[in-house]
Design an enzyme around this catalytic site. Structure first.
Site, PDB file in Angstrom:
ATOM      1  N   GLN A 176       8.170  -9.044   7.713  1.00  0.00           N
ATOM      2  CA  GLN A 176       9.382  -8.537   7.073  1.00  0.00           C
ATOM      3  C   GLN A 176       9.952  -7.306   7.788  1.00  0.00           C
ATOM      4  O   GLN A 176      10.930  -6.727   7.326  1.00  0.00           O
ATOM      5  CB  GLN A 176       9.147  -8.244   5.592  1.00  0.00           C
ATOM      6  CG  GLN A 176       8.222  -7.085   5.275  1.00  0.00           C
ATOM      7  CD  GLN A 176       7.866  -7.023   3.796  1.00  0.00           C
ATOM      8  OE1 GLN A 176       7.106  -7.837   3.272  1.00  0.00           O
ATOM      9  NE2 GLN A 176       8.447  -6.070   3.095  1.00  0.00           N
ATOM     10  N   LEU A 224       0.467   3.627  -2.002  1.00  0.00           N
ATOM     11  CA  LEU A 224       0.832   3.529  -3.423  1.00  0.00           C
ATOM     12  C   LEU A 224       1.277   4.862  -3.988  1.00  0.00           C
ATOM     13  O   LEU A 224       0.732   5.910  -3.657  1.00  0.00           O
ATOM     14  CB  LEU A 224      -0.364   2.994  -4.217  1.00  0.00           C
ATOM     15  CG  LEU A 224      -0.897   1.631  -3.767  1.00  0.00           C
ATOM     16  CD1 LEU A 224      -2.092   1.216  -4.618  1.00  0.00           C
ATOM     17  CD2 LEU A 224       0.190   0.558  -3.798  1.00  0.00           C
ATOM     18  N   SER A 242       9.259   6.274  -3.334  1.00  0.00           N
ATOM     19  CA  SER A 242       9.217   5.297  -2.246  1.00  0.00           C
ATOM     20  C   SER A 242       8.121   5.699  -1.278  1.00  0.00           C
ATOM     21  O   SER A 242       7.915   6.907  -1.033  1.00  0.00           O
ATOM     22  CB  SER A 242      10.562   5.289  -1.508  1.00  0.00           C
ATOM     23  OG  SER A 242      10.423   4.661  -0.247  1.00  0.00           O
ATOM     24  N   GLY A 301       5.378   4.808  -8.740  1.00  0.00           N
ATOM     25  CA  GLY A 301       6.161   3.588  -9.006  1.00  0.00           C
ATOM     26  C   GLY A 301       5.259   2.357  -9.056  1.00  0.00           C
ATOM     27  O   GLY A 301       5.399   1.484  -9.923  1.00  0.00           O
ATOM     28  N   HIS A 302       4.308   2.275  -8.103  1.00  0.00           N
ATOM     29  CA  HIS A 302       3.375   1.135  -8.096  1.00  0.00           C
ATOM     30  C   HIS A 302       2.458   1.185  -9.315  1.00  0.00           C
ATOM     31  O   HIS A 302       2.130   0.150  -9.896  1.00  0.00           O
ATOM     32  CB  HIS A 302       2.497   1.160  -6.838  1.00  0.00           C
ATOM     33  CG  HIS A 302       3.255   0.966  -5.562  1.00  0.00           C
ATOM     34  ND1 HIS A 302       3.441   1.964  -4.644  1.00  0.00           N
ATOM     35  CD2 HIS A 302       3.875  -0.123  -5.047  1.00  0.00           C
ATOM     36  CE1 HIS A 302       4.131   1.513  -3.616  1.00  0.00           C
ATOM     37  NE2 HIS A 302       4.404   0.247  -3.831  1.00  0.00           N
ATOM     38  N   GLY A 352       0.818  -1.207   0.000  1.00  0.00           N
ATOM     39  CA  GLY A 352       0.000   0.000   0.000  1.00  0.00           C
ATOM     40  C   GLY A 352       0.853   1.259   0.000  1.00  0.00           C
ATOM     41  O   GLY A 352       2.016   1.218  -0.393  1.00  0.00           O
TER      42      GLY A 352
HETATM   43  O1  PAF Z   1       8.054  -4.581  -2.018  1.00  0.00           O
HETATM   44  C1  PAF Z   1       7.120  -4.651  -1.188  1.00  0.00           C
HETATM   45  O2  PAF Z   1       6.277  -3.752  -1.084  1.00  0.00           O
HETATM   46  C2  PAF Z   1       7.027  -5.844  -0.258  1.00  0.00           C
HETATM   47  O3  PAF Z   1       8.289  -6.272   0.133  1.00  0.00           O
HETATM   48  C3  PAF Z   1       6.211  -7.003  -0.838  1.00  0.00           C
HETATM   49  C4  PAF Z   1       6.880  -7.591  -2.063  1.00  0.00           C
HETATM   50  C5  PAF Z   1       4.815  -6.515  -1.192  1.00  0.00           C
HETATM   51  C6  PAF Z   1       6.064  -8.122   0.193  1.00  0.00           C
HETATM   52  O4  PAF Z   1       5.404  -7.694   1.333  1.00  0.00           O
END
Ligand code: PAF
Length: 285
Positions: A62, A34, A186, A37-38, A32
């Site tokens: 993560q 966003l 980012s 880039g997304h 999210g």
């Molecule tokens: O690049 C990201 O936003 C995250 O690392 C991903 C690939 C969605 C995994 O949570």
């Protein structure tokens, strides 16, 4: 019409239906917040695939214990509007308990390419990424999944995972998208003060400098790294985490630029850690 899907069962049903009619599935996994880039990843997926699924899930596994999981920007309303503006078919937005149910305990660890660069400063990060992407791939079963080059190590790790585990999906790497002044897009840019954002321009500037050196025939990796490091350190708000060059995509150590190489940098501005990179190509003789 963009469909919002919250359960694994409903997501599976949607892709099963698409497959029955012979449609290919493109997938853009995101956390999210966003940005352009997304959107570029989504547009790329739409060009190549019949059905495009975007996932929005801030993946807890993560983030390290002292990282920004709680503070990570959550902008659901804007994100959904952005997905709709591109015309994606479905947004998968699961609750954490849907992906990590009570008693969950299986990890995916990718060896060899996760102990350097971001893996060194964030030792549990790629285990969390590989695990959640495996789960998402098992649910969405994409033909192709799209990731940005800004997270180049993530792309390398996921390509290795797909190969090592004989997964069905293909990983597609899409070039970095930058603001007009060079700052790589980012979600974490939102944390920067105006002064820090200005200072952060040193990232793309130092990468340009390195590319110019390579283009004009510099082959000494130490010299390129030193030039980048000096350039970044000339900015008082910049705190270097790493400046590294490894072969691309193998991530092997190198002394001489005699093959494609990934120059990757991570720098803190206050408590915000930004990454950026460029792929250096040796000047042809
Ligand atoms: O690049 C990201 O936003 C995250 O690392 C991903 C690939 C969605 C995994 O949570």
């Amino acid at each position: 019409m963009t469909k919002v899907v919250e359960s694994v069962a409903e997501m599976r049903a949607l892709v099963t239906d698409a497959r029955k009619t012979g449609k290919s599935i493109g997938f853009v996994p995101t956390m999210g917040a966003l940005h352009e880039g997304h959107l570029v990843l989504m547009r790329e997926a739409k060009k190549i695939c019949d059905v495009v699924v975007v996932s929005i899930f801030v993946n807890p596994t993560q983030f390290g214990p002292n990282e920004d999981f709680d503070a990570y920007p959550r902008t659901w309303t804007e994100d959904l509007a952005a997905c709709r503006s591109v015309g994606v078919d479905a947004v998968f937005h699961p609750l954490a308990r849907e992906l990590y149910p009570e008693g969950w305990g299986t990890w995916v660890e990718v060896a060899g390419v996760t102990d350097k660069l971001c893996g060194k400063s964030r030792p549990t990060h790629f285990r969390g990424v590989a695990t959640v992407v495996t789960k998402l791939f098992n649910i969405v079963q994409p033909d192709k999944a799209f990731f940005g080059q800004k997270d180049a190590q993530q792309v390398i790790v996921l390509k290795k995972m797909v190969r090592d585990l004989n997964m069905f999906s293909e990983i597609v790497m899409v070039p970095i998208v930058r603001d007009a002044d060079g700052l790589a897009k980012s979600s974490r840019n939102a944390y920067l003060s105006q002064e820090q954002r200005q200072a952060a321009l040193v990232l793309s500037q130092s990468l340009c400098k390195a590319r110019e050196m390579a283009n004009s025939g510099e082959r000494d990796i130490k010299a390129i790294k030193a030039a980048v490091m000096n350039h970044i350190q000339s900015v008082s708000l910049a705190n270097v985490d790493y400046v590294e060059i490894y072969s691309f995509p193998g991530l092997a150590e190198m002394d001489i630029l005699d093959q494609d190489a990934l120059l990757a940098i991570a720098v803190r501005f206050g408590s915000t850690r930004l990454i950026d990179n460029v792929i250096l190509t040796p000047k042809s003789t």
